[in-house]
Design an enzyme around this catalytic site. Structure first.
Site, PDB file in Angstrom:
ATOM      1  N   GLY C 148       6.608  -7.658  -4.281  1.00  0.00           N
ATOM      2  CA  GLY C 148       6.886  -7.417  -2.878  1.00  0.00           C
ATOM      3  C   GLY C 148       5.631  -6.957  -2.166  1.00  0.00           C
ATOM      4  O   GLY C 148       4.655  -6.531  -2.796  1.00  0.00           O
ATOM      5  N   CYS C 149       5.651  -7.057  -0.831  1.00  0.00           N
ATOM      6  CA  CYS C 149       4.472  -6.685  -0.062  1.00  0.00           C
ATOM      7  C   CYS C 149       4.211  -5.182  -0.137  1.00  0.00           C
ATOM      8  O   CYS C 149       3.092  -4.745  -0.438  1.00  0.00           O
ATOM      9  CB  CYS C 149       4.613  -7.142   1.385  1.00  0.00           C
ATOM     10  SG  CYS C 149       6.201  -6.765   2.139  1.00  0.00           S
TER      11      CYS C 149
END
EC number: 1.2.1.38
Lengths: 345, 345, 345, 345
Positions: C148-149
């Protein structure tokens, strides 16, 4: 490999040139100059520019430069360019000048908008760098006067129709809008975040310095004096420019002829795109590219033609077109180093 | 009717004061001063301000001002305020100073962050203008040191819990974010539209001048030295500020006690609002108002408390709280002139 | 030449993948799928994407895809990915999955944040795609769960220090901020221009789905359960992410050891840059790049370490890291196709 | 005290009306309706609106409303308004309708742009609510069709000059620009933050529904059919609108006559301001106000007149003008509740 120098590398146009040349497969960035940041590396000035720790901004010393470079881009203020260009040419450095100093044929027109021209004899030799319309002259030239951003966005849609007699030279209006980067990196109240953000306004109504540049080129190509109405506005965004242009067509014009004319001029051009009927440009569609998108609306009843053009003011309006011109001067395909795919964000 | 003067009326905080006083039912704007725009009307400086054609920026001449005004707001740079305040008080002008000059009790703390203090004796007399926590002292005062914007956003959520022993004084962290107007109207590269737009960054990490101000007030109220970790960031928007604050609770703390404590301190306050469980502030919810919204999240397992506060940096963080303090000093309801309904846009 | 497919090509992450693969010297974009725009070309969907008139969004038909491609990027919603991945692997298509479906080792952790996991056996086989820390496993893998970012921006600064015992695993806080593109292209009130513009707010405080992902990786590497405090906020800008992370150091930590540790882990990494003392990241410095910039501030007295990291959420936080992982999987240099020079605007 | 109802209170125009009426010294907000948020309080819908916990959105039940209110503002979609207005008038509720349903005299013109008109007989009775030009009729009316935002920004500068024969009715062009709030609060891809931010584009070129409204009013006042060229564009900002209008003057026109004509029409008007020569409007100068600023540039050689007007699309372009009309209908000064001082930010 073309050895390249960039003068004025620390302004917004300068760094765009640095990026383009660094990513260019046939060019090598050999020298950068900056008045404000002499002795500093580009990475020091712009932390976003990695890997330039060793590229130090130097003085604009033409003798020294001439040993390293074949061509120089001048991202310098008006007036400063013409102080250096004659010597550069004498030293066999080819020049793409992004200032206004070599855009004009008529020194008086230049002087009406800028200041005394001190390099008039070179105006005969310099070529106007609107790539698509002046490709043949650019090929043969050693000095290109790169067009202003507004003129680029206005001339690309107008010139083909004017040259083919499809629009009337009188009464042309361009309502143009530019992002804040057009004013450069120097400080001013109008570029203060809190003043530009959430606002929009016209400026220099009736006296913007790009007007004589536009008029000179339009007049040359329509073989009569053309004087457009031009109103620039400031958009609350960083990069991008749009011109919405209004003109009356001539009696012979039809929607079909207009489209065909654009197709003749730009059908094979990689950087000018005529949009389908009912489609119009958006700044987000050209941001980060060297492209000019053109959309048109023709009202048969009123015989009024609306042309909308969008460019990235820092690319097709400045650094991108300058590199395109370098490509042409050195016999490369226009697209070299300029053809990266862009997306919507 | 209170006769009001505003010194430094041409900065962003100054014009907010002009707006608030002009819209205030019990105050009359009698004089404005400006160093940069002497002799110009406010409408000349700010075309958005209509009807001020006759309000001309004058010199800061205290003798002349003392005949016209009861109270003055100083929206002046640090150091300039303390050059004038002693004479103002001698001339019976009450003062709300928005610079840092009279925020501190301890001159050494001031001097660590700013410069030599030349009006130390008045520090005993001046009152810290955090309206909700210092109302009684403000009532009786002639000199108010109006709090900084970051301190306001941090102290309002922290003080009640610290005073009631619900959070530990050690290890408090405030991750704060401010809009660009916080840096004022003067020109700087970091306030250039193209540099701030579409970006976000921390600044003055570990050495922002609001830190000693926050620490002094926290220490006074928890009767032990408190030193917070404070990291300010720059938001790409014009007005608004948010602090996300992290603290460890003490053994006796419960969610319920925390909420009740806020209710005791702020339940009757018009400008501090504790949001319901699961709700958090947004800058858009307080922009244009004198309000501070507070949302909390308490994790029972980690005993970590998260407090999020939002204010308009130019209002509760500056001009709005200054007018609130004037209201208190003159026996008016806090809300007078500050209670306009705002909407989402 | 690697033959590539992209599933979910019409979302913001999907088009970033299209751009990167199109500009990649060793990869060829052979197929794109889209649920919303089946039968349309990418140029139809995104007028900014020129030259894709013939790349038509097709159905996600694995049999047909398997004849054309070596590897597929899945820019699909959580849950949809795991419906397709087993069959893809059976058909010898390597997979870089940008959903959360293959990021976890512990299916229960996944299920606590998402939904029932229907492809649990593959969790043993899949590799967490944090390129710098998992390069060896990625090399050998056929299935990468791309991080995920937020986890990327938090794990890159934390993992080296945690693994070397320089920070305490308890009490870590990440105050994170993301641009609006992080929420994707689907419509929601919080992504409405008028709601996000000129605002800023925390969201999903205490229950964001990236928390278990972060905690699982931190726990694995510190060999004890780690549970961080994570507060995400929404920034009024399109692309970019910043995490300001607070941790207590251990007794043996010094500023020097911390810097040396980062140097050991990232000194040779092209996409992670430790900034000099006193320098901090800005979103504008990484926007458009696959880089993660890290700046640190260490207060000797409080033993508090502040780490600030910035990434482009769509690149190092999604599509860029995915392509970096493809490069690793296929034995290419990490930088291939990702090393373009970026500038400040 | 005027008892007021607002139908459609949860849209952007609706909440502006709620704000204005709440801050109005002679009006009382007695009822609000909302289709989407029935049963919710305004504070629930908009946390920025404090103190409205008890104002619950109700059904649009005219019988019940008629007991509580004297006048209703309809911030409803086109077509919905005309379903209710006849019954409202029968129940002695005066109506200011912000939809297009009662703006037209000619039902056919309405139907060409919208749909079948089901309340044609009331078109004779309804008054066009351009306050400055229709004040006398508005005074006497029970039903006002409040003008569109674009028409307001275009008609205010054009009508005086057209009526006095100073500009030619043929060939008028309006290049107009609106902020995103003009499209309302409902979701659409073009109002998605990432699509509108950092972009700018024309839309509905040649077929925007405000064109027939503008043409009908211009034709009425110049006693001949007038058909303007109108190109609307979308600005990346929340609120504000600008029209740059181009017209040819007639033989008798002079700069002086043009300025005098504006002075005759608007010299005593509180909300229309003609700027001095060389000054032009900016959206930031009118944002948050009910004002229309007009700047003009007249080129003697080309006989081309440029008029630039700026309004806040939600105020003078919608809710502000609606309240101004209510003031006129009820014999109050236009400025009542609309005269708050605004500042530059």
């Amino acid at each position: 490999m073309i050895n390249v120098g960039i003068a004025g590398a620390s302004g917004y146009t300068g760094v765009e040139l640095v990026k383009l040349i660094s990513n260019h497969p046939k060019a090598k960035l050999c020298a950068v100059t900056s008045n404000s940041y002499k002795g500093k590396s580009l990475t020091d000035i712009f932390p976003s520019m990695r890997g330039f720790e060793n590229l130090i901004c130097e003085d604009l010393d033409i003798k020294s430069l001439s040993k390293k470079i074949d061509v120089i881009f001048l991202a310098l203020p008006h007036k400063v360019s013409m102080q250096h260009v004659p010597t550069m040419l004498e030293n066999n450095i080819r020049v793409v000048d992004l200032s206004a100093d070599y855009r004009f044929t008529d020194a008086a027109a230049y002087e009406s908008a800028y200041q005394t021209h001190t390099s008039k004899d070179l105006l005969k030799q310099s070529v106007y760098g609107l790539s698509e319309l002046y490709r043949d002259q650019i090929k043969a030239s050693t000095l290109v006067g790169n067009p202003g951003c507004y003129p680029t966005s206005i001339l690309l849609p107008l010139l083909p129709l004017l040259k083919e007699g499809l629009i009337q030279p009188a009464g042309i209006i361009s309502d143009s809008k530019s992002g804040v980067s057009g004013a450069g990196r120097s400080l001013s109240l109008s570029a203060h975040f809190c003043e530009a953000n959430e606002s929009f306004n016209p400026y220099k109504v009736g006296n913007h310095r790009h007007t004589p540049e536009i008029n000179e080129i339009l007049s040359l190509h329509s073989q009569q004096p053309v004087s457009i109405t031009f109103v620039p506005h400031l958009l609350p965004l960083t990069r991008g420019m749009m011109s919405t242009i209004y003109a009356r067509v001539t009696d012979t014009a039809t929607q079909d002829k207009i489209r065909k004319t654009y197709d003749n001029y730009y059908g094979d051009e990689p950087f000018v795109r005529l949009l389908n009927k009912g489609m119009y440009p958006a700044i987000s569609h050209v941001k980060g590219t060297n492209c000019c998108d053109i959309g048109i609306h023709f009202d048969e009843t009123s015989r009024q033609l609306i042309m909308v053009s969008a460019i990235d003011n820092l690319l097709k309006g400045a650094a991108g077109q300058a590199v395109q011109n370098m490509n042409i001067m050195f016999g490369l395909d226009d697209k070299t180093g300029l053809n990266r795919v862009q997306g919507p964000l």
